[in-house]
Each structure stands twice: as C-alpha cells, then as structure tokens.
Design a protein around this motif. Sequence first.
Motif, mmCIF file in Angstrom:
data_model
loop_
_atom_site.group_PDB
_atom_site.id
_atom_site.type_symbol
_atom_site.label_atom_id
_atom_site.label_comp_id
_atom_site.label_asym_id
_atom_site.label_seq_id
_atom_site.Cartn_x
_atom_site.Cartn_y
_atom_site.Cartn_z
ATOM 1 N N THR A 38 70.104 35.575 45.159
ATOM 2 C CA THR A 38 69.429 36.515 46.141
ATOM 3 C C THR A 38 68.031 35.620 46.740
ATOM 4 O O THR A 38 67.689 35.477 47.472
ATOM 5 C CB THR A 38 69.178 38.190 45.849
ATOM 6 O OG1 THR A 38 70.059 38.502 45.574
ATOM 7 C CG2 THR A 38 67.999 38.352 47.253
ATOM 8 N N ALA A 39 67.304 35.401 45.920
ATOM 9 C CA ALA A 39 65.756 34.532 45.823
ATOM 10 C C ALA A 39 65.707 33.558 46.241
ATOM 11 O O ALA A 39 64.742 32.821 46.936
ATOM 12 C CB ALA A 39 64.990 34.810 43.995
ATOM 13 N N VAL A 64 82.057 32.427 39.569
ATOM 14 C CA VAL A 64 81.900 31.821 40.533
ATOM 15 C C VAL A 64 80.806 32.282 41.609
ATOM 16 O O VAL A 64 79.318 32.186 41.980
ATOM 17 C CB VAL A 64 82.717 32.403 41.850
ATOM 18 C CG1 VAL A 64 82.516 31.640 42.687
ATOM 19 C CG2 VAL A 64 83.410 31.369 41.117
ATOM 20 N N THR A 65 80.083 33.821 41.351
ATOM 21 C CA THR A 65 79.089 34.375 41.442
ATOM 22 C C THR A 65 77.585 33.643 40.728
ATOM 23 O O THR A 65 76.545 33.409 41.097
ATOM 24 C CB THR A 65 78.844 36.216 41.159
ATOM 25 O OG1 THR A 65 79.886 36.194 41.805
ATOM 26 C CG2 THR A 65 77.180 36.761 41.400
ATOM 27 N N GLU A 66 77.784 33.401 39.395
ATOM 28 C CA GLU A 66 76.449 32.817 38.637
ATOM 29 C C GLU A 66 76.663 31.402 39.055
ATOM 30 O O GLU A 66 75.269 31.121 38.920
ATOM 31 C CB GLU A 66 76.884 32.991 36.811
ATOM 32 C CG GLU A 66 76.236 32.648 35.931
ATOM 33 C CD GLU A 66 75.536 33.039 34.685
ATOM 34 O OE1 GLU A 66 75.659 32.699 34.159
ATOM 35 O OE2 GLU A 66 77.117 33.755 34.751
ATOM 36 N N GLN A 104 73.315 29.629 40.405
ATOM 37 C CA GLN A 104 72.359 28.207 39.805
ATOM 38 C C GLN A 104 72.628 27.582 40.820
ATOM 39 O O GLN A 104 71.395 26.539 40.869
ATOM 40 C CB GLN A 104 73.016 28.119 38.752
ATOM 41 C CG GLN A 104 73.123 28.918 37.821
ATOM 42 C CD GLN A 104 74.408 28.309 36.729
ATOM 43 O OE1 GLN A 104 74.968 27.466 36.381
ATOM 44 N NE2 GLN A 104 74.879 29.257 36.002
ATOM 45 N N VAL A 105 73.312 27.136 41.613
ATOM 46 C CA VAL A 105 73.588 26.225 42.894
ATOM 47 C C VAL A 105 72.432 25.471 43.959
ATOM 48 O O VAL A 105 71.465 25.331 44.864
ATOM 49 C CB VAL A 105 74.917 25.911 43.490
ATOM 50 C CG1 VAL A 105 74.761 25.151 45.419
ATOM 51 C CG2 VAL A 105 75.890 25.757 42.532
ATOM 52 N N CYS A 106 72.397 27.995 44.600
ATOM 53 C CA CYS A 106 71.156 27.559 45.291
ATOM 54 C C CYS A 106 69.623 27.934 44.708
ATOM 55 O O CYS A 106 68.570 27.673 45.760
ATOM 56 C CB CYS A 106 71.765 29.374 45.522
ATOM 57 S SG CYS A 106 72.695 29.869 46.763
ATOM 58 N N GLU A 110 79.238 20.129 42.366
ATOM 59 C CA GLU A 110 79.112 19.864 41.041
ATOM 60 C C GLU A 110 78.992 19.147 39.939
ATOM 61 O O GLU A 110 79.443 19.473 38.262
ATOM 62 C CB GLU A 110 79.608 17.875 41.492
ATOM 63 C CG GLU A 110 80.738 17.000 40.701
ATOM 64 C CD GLU A 110 80.607 15.694 41.014
ATOM 65 O OE1 GLU A 110 80.892 15.053 40.366
ATOM 66 O OE2 GLU A 110 80.829 15.261 42.486
ATOM 67 N N LEU A 111 77.314 19.545 40.636
ATOM 68 C CA LEU A 111 76.853 19.023 39.442
ATOM 69 C C LEU A 111 76.440 20.824 38.029
ATOM 70 O O LEU A 111 76.453 20.259 37.164
ATOM 71 C CB LEU A 111 75.389 18.575 39.656
ATOM 72 C CG LEU A 111 74.367 18.156 38.282
ATOM 73 C CD1 LEU A 111 74.577 17.623 36.883
ATOM 74 C CD2 LEU A 111 72.561 17.662 38.434
ATOM 75 N N THR A 112 77.008 21.320 39.537
ATOM 76 C CA THR A 112 76.431 23.108 38.504
ATOM 77 C C THR A 112 77.715 23.245 37.970
ATOM 78 O O THR A 112 78.106 23.375 36.249
ATOM 79 C CB THR A 112 76.526 24.219 39.512
ATOM 80 O OG1 THR A 112 75.007 23.821 40.572
ATOM 81 C CG2 THR A 112 75.652 25.462 38.958
#
Length: 949
Positions: A8-9, A60-62, A66-68, A91-93
């Motif tokens: 969210t942040a 997927v949520t987690e 991390q991507v965001c 891809e890196l995540t």
Amino acid sequence: MAATPERTASTDALTAMRVIRRDGSVSVFDAGKISVAMTKAFLAVEGGDAAASSRLHHVVTELTGQVCASLARHAGAETALHIEHIQDIVELTLMRGEHHKIARAYVLYREDRTRAREARETERPAPEPEPELSVKAEDGTLTPLDWARVTEVVTQAVAGLADTAAEPVLAETRRNIYDGITADELALAQIMAARTLVEQEPGYSYVSARLLLDKLRGEALTYLAGTPRLADQDEMAESYGAYFRDYVRRAVELELLDPELERFDLDRVTAALRPERDLDFGFLGLQTLYDRYFLHHDGTRFELPQAFFLRVAMGLAVREDDREARAIEFYELLSTFHFMASTPTLFNSGTTRPQLSSCFLTTVDDDLDAIFQGYQNNALLAKYSGGLGNDWTPVRGLGAHIKGTNGQSQGVVPFLKIANDTAVAVNQGGKRKGAACAYLETWHVDIEEFLDLRKNTGDERRRTHDMNTANWVPDEFLRRVEADASWTLFSPDEVADLHDLYGTAFAERYREYEAAADRGEIKVFRRVRAVELWRRMLTMLFETGHPWITFKDPCNLRSPQQHNGVVHSSNLCTEITLNTSSDEVAVCNLGSVNLARHVTRDGLDVERLERTVTTAVRMLDNVIDINFYTIEPARRSNLRHRPVGLGLMGHQEALFEQGIALATPEAVEFADRSMEHLSYYAIAASSRLAAERGTYETFDGSLWSRGILPLDSLRLLAQHREGDALDVDFSSTLDWDSLRERVVADGMRNSNVMAIAPTATISNICGVGQSIEPLFRNLFVKSNMSGDFTVVNPHLVRDLKARGLWDEVMVSDLKYFDGSLGAIDRVPDELKALYATAFEVDSRWLVDAASRRQKWIDQAQSLNLYLASPSGRKLDELYRYAWHKGLKTTYYLRAQSATHVEKSTLRGTDGKLNAVAPSAPVPATATAVSPEAEPAACRIEDPDCEACQ
C-alpha cells in the motif's frame, strides 16, 4: 486482491508515476497489472491447479508488494518508468524469491515477445516522423531536444569498442525519453540505455562510463564557466590544459586545494595530461569516482578524471626538488592504472587537509583518562578517512578490583560499546562509514563476552553491531588446542607483562602465572578447555563473521621492529602489523600495484613491475612528510619509523591473462614468484631512498640492520615452532644476498614496506578484482555505496566468444546458476576450471598461495576465506591449516546464504545511479551463513562494509 502495508505504501508513492509504453504513449502506473502478469507466469509453469491455491494468492501479493517497494525507491517527481524497466524489476524480484523456474520462463517469454515485435516492425511501413521533443531547463523553460548531439555523443562513446554499436543505445534512449524531460534525466536515459546492454556485451560498461563522462564534462565546464557549456571528447582534448588551470584556480578560491598547487609550472604539468585516458574507465569505476572522489561544490562536480589524477600526483610531489617532473611521473602511474594510491590519499592529496594515511593502530591503557583519550583519538583519526585498529587487551576484566573506588570492574565490554558508537557518529567526513576493529588477546578473562559482541540477541548494552572485532591469538593457545589441554583466562591488571610478551617468553611467563593462580596468588582467573574455547571462537565466526582470527606470535617474531616495541594488534583490515604503545599510534600509508597491468600471456613483466614499484615506494614515502596528522602520537610515530604498505590487486585477472586456474600448483607458484619480485623491488627502492634521503630514525637494531629480510625472518618463526607446527616453503629465485648487503650498507627509508590491503574501491576504479581475492561470480550484481552494477567477467566472455558459446541462453544460464559455469554442460571443462568461482575453490588453495606470499612480506595480507558449506570440522581444519602455514592474519569468513547471488535481469538491474539521485542500497549479493533469521556476518560486496569500499 488484498494489499500488504508495504504494498500500500509503495503503491501510494507510485500513484503519480507515468509509465512509458513501447509505442511511446504514457499511462498511469497500475500495480494490479503486475499482480496479473505474475499470476499468469506462475500458472504457465505450475499449471491450472495452482489457480485455486491460496498459497499462490499469498505469494503473488507479497511479490507485488516487493516490486512496488523497489520501484518506489527509484521513483522521483520528474521520473517516468519505462515498461521494460518495470518488467526488469518483476524478473529480479522473482529471482530473489528463489522462483527460478518462474523467472526463467518469464525471461524466455520476454525474449520471444521482443523478437515478435522486431519481426512486426520490419513488416510495417515507415513510421510517421516523431514529434519534436523539448528539454526542460532548471528555470522551467523548454528548448528543443538536440537529437543530433545525442547521436554524436553516443557514437563517440562506442568508438573503438568491439562488439558495441550506437544504434541499440540510441533506440533504448529514444524509448525512455518524453516531452519535457530534464537535462539530467536525458543524460541518465543515455547512461541507462547503455548499461542495460552490459550483461550481453561487457564493452557497454565502457560505453556507459563514456556517457557518464559526457554528463560530468557538462557539469564541470558549466560550473567553471558560469554559463551552460558542453564539450564532446574531441573538443575536451583540445582544451584540457586550459580547463585544468581554471579548475585549480577555482578550487583554491573555494579553499579546497592547497594554494601551493597554483605555484607549480602549470604549462609543464598540463602538457603531460592524456585526455584519452578518460575513456579507459568502466562504468563502476567512473561512477565510484563521481560519487565519492571528485572535488565538488554544493554537490556540483568540477573535477574531471585526468585532473583528479594530476591533482593527486601534484599533491604527492609538492616537496620534491623537481616537483613538476615527479608529478608527471606519479601521474603516469596513476592514470594508467599501474598503481593506485589508497582512498584517503585519493580523497585528500593536494587539498588543504592532506590526511593521506590509511590505517591507524592504537593501544588503550587500563586507565579511565586513557580510555576516553582513546575515544577522542578514534574520532579525530576517523574524521579524515582513517581506518582504526584498537588494542583493548590492557583494560582489566570483569570482576577485577578497582583500587581508586574499592569496587569491581565491569570489564572491557561497556567501553567497547562506546567505541562502537563513536565510529558510527564520526563517518569520515560524510564520505564513507566510520570503521574500527577491536582486538583482544585470547587469555583475557572477558574473551567469552568479547566473542558475543556481534550477536543479534542479548543485552544491547553489551553489543557492538557496527564495530569489527578480532582475536589476537598466541601460539601457546593453539598448541593447547591441538593437545586438548586446559587454558587459563586472566585479568590483565594482574598479569600485565603478558601483553608485551610473545613467543617462548610468553609461553614461559604464562605458565608461571598459571602456577601462581593455583597457589592462590591471583584473584581473577578462570580455567577452560582450550578446544572448547576454540570451538566457540569458530562458532561465533560462523554465526556473526566475528571476531576474526589473527596470530600474535608470527606478527611479532617476524616484525622488523621487534627491537623497538611490540605488535599488539593488526588494523581494521588485518594487513598492518606495527608496534603500538601508550606513547605511539601506529600509522600506515597504503597503495597497490595493479598486477593485471604487469603480466602477459607469457608471464610476469618484471621490468615494468620494477619501474612501477620503484616509483610507488617513493610516492608512499612522500605521504609521510606531507601528511596532515590529527593527533600528535600518530605524527611522532610515523616520522620516527616511516612505515608504508605496498600491496597488490588484480591477482585474479593476472591468472586469467596467463590461462592459469586458481586451484592449481601453477597459481600457487605464480603467487610466490610475483610477490618475490614485488618484495625485492620494494625493499631495493626503500634502500635507495635511504641512500638519498637518510634511514628512518629507529633503523639501528632492526632486523633490516642485521641483514635479516622477510624471507630470513620466516626462519625465526620456524625456530620458535616445534616439530611440524610450521609447514612453509623457503624457495627463492632472485639474488637476495646482494640485496642484504645493500640494505645493511645503505639502510632502509621505511621500517615496513609491504602489506596487502583489500583494495575494494580502488580496484573498482581500475576495473580489476580486488586484492588477492578469487573470482566471486562470473555474472552478478555488485552493490556498494555508489549503487548496484551488473558485473560480467570480460575474460570469460572473450573465451566463450572464441568458442561460439556466448549468446542469450548462456547469459540466462549464468543467472540461473548464480554466475557459475559448473552446471552448464556445453562449457568445456578447462573453462570451468579457469573460471571457477570463490565458493567452488577449496580455500586451502587460497591459504597455500597466501603462505607463499607471506614469506616475502614484512607485514601481512587481508585474506578472506570461503566455504560453500561450512561445518565446525571444516572451520577447525581450515584455520589450523592457516596457522601451520605461517600466516599472520586472516580476515572475513565468507559463506553462501540460502538465497545465493542476487540475479541480474536481461535489461539491467542497476538499482540507482548516484550521478542523478542517490537512494538506499539494495540487498547485497551474498551473505555469510547464520542460523539466525537475519545473517549477521559480512556480506559479499556489503555497501556498509569498510572492506568493500
């Protein structure tokens, strides 16, 4: 889909972001599309059954969060994200999360889509002319984008570099710019465009550097001229001399440079400038200089690379008789990367505060005034970029009597906590994190608490998370470990002379104190089983990376200065072995020969090495007289003994150039012969300087004065060790007899001459592997204070190209297998052996090579050891093997983490570029193993680790 707080942040931070699509259109960032894309990727690999899995939803949520979070770190008010960049982070995540199969399928899917788009492009009619784009100035005005200049700069950047071309860089740049882009963003777009291609072709690292250089030229010239001014490489070559004069004048006005530099014959020294050497940097090297070394005012850099090298050279030559000639000689060595001075010398040479020394060693006495004076000394020494080694052994232990208050001591640990916080507070002028290492002898009664200092659990008031620690281990302790005997711990206030004793004298006196304890004559002592304490030392080393294992007796028995004091500790990086006392703070002045520049396919170029070493020793000796000393004990010590530490770097590249695999007898032999030549030339150079300038003050009575050279001092250690406790090689190939005679007759200018430091940052500048380190990975993401950089082994790429094996699949395989060739079937066995990575090599080969070097070195070497699968037995065998091989010190224990190497993506993973906007560093590439949730030991390329800077 529910959102985590992190997601969210991060999403909120990205709501204002624009996304540049492949067709050039711009849309609003939508995190939901990332979730959908990753869900499809999982389903493609795991099948339809995964669709109903709650685990898939959670994962997927987690991962989306991390991507965001990663994207938000790189987002700015004026920044637009390209769709390809977002996919890179996805891809890196996936790679970081150990979802290798998902990520690999995602890589191949992107490649297929790219080829399909390219095929469609060839079938389409010629596009309509693109709309005119504008560049926004600082005052908000818009001017037309000069695409012709962009094209010219990129074309110049690829000139002369094999297998690179301007077209892909220009195409990628075009895809990442938009109307109203700022000048800084435009420069960044070109740099980013080139570095996305590095993993496919290492030559693009040089292209990226040259594009950064163009930005730097504009920044510097505009600042000095006061109006916007640009110059390409050819234009700059014609005006470099005039620029240098303007640069010196302005830097003196700003009180950044010593006015004495203006009094050089600037016509003469600027005639020696070689502007074309600005093109010799890789991207990591130039970015490092940009971020941390070049002179700046209010954040604006106005020092170009060759001006930087000439400024350092002039600063080191300022007291020479023909200082222009010497400055040119020093400049040649630095600007060709044959030799590089240490970071403090590069920071401060030629400035108004020329603190050029690298390492400071202190002894803290058992007195409250002395302890707090020690804190002040640490702060003053660290302020101007000094690394600290503190000997805390004299401070009385827990439970010892305090006569003045009739109370009991709380021991050494509470004082170490304050020393830790001092190192954090004084961060070397904001240029790099303050760094110190505390040493304690193994017989100190607080040794077990000392071992726990870096643990992540326990009383925080007795933990030092930011300070390194090291064990100062006498031979007597290891003898008892091997004999499974007992060991007695004492408080130093009752056994004070043990601190100054070593070798047989220590062993005899130690046994006398044990007998006194048995008679009840010593109040504070404790008996332990030696092997149990040893196991705990190794356990803590395994779990926290500290304390390091260093050996007291070899450091003292082989010290040239044993007539004038005692070596009580090493330094921050374990390569310096100098005497300390309450009256003297030991200082060492470092620099390193780039061994890669001194070999050919046929072996060592000894004539070139001799020239380099001779000049380098003179440069290091000059440091001592020019140096700005922040405390009197350091000045007094340095001028009396004049120690320097000439080391080396690029050892792994030197092996590559000769086609020698690290884990072979040939590599051990090369380590021996190369260090023998370096040692011979360094000792000869110091002796010649003594004939010219005079010997150091305490030369008489030293091992040098008695004709005992480092090779000879090895026999002193052999005499002390009993039976087969020392397993070393005594072979030599050069005429040492004549050199002994010369040293006795002419003396030595320097009490100590050689030490091999980690060289992490200066080796980045030179584009070679650090120090004597083995290859970390053939492809990885390197993290340091300048950002995150894709690093590809160019030697491997060269050899794979020669065999027709370098392609996108090979890049993908290298990522999948953590930069290792071992599991890639189509790679020949000889290449797998030559390019074996650090964790694929038995560390005993590293110890063998270090043992051969150590016989030629009057100080020590920063030796990291690697274990892919650590165990108590392996650690015990490895460190006792190092002791038997006569090593003086060891440094970090490196071990692989569960997540292994951070993966690189096909379009580049560099998380930041500080030339534009600094941001927090991303995780390092590997961590030392720890049973705790968060590994605490030193990580490979840790951006906060002093050794990695």
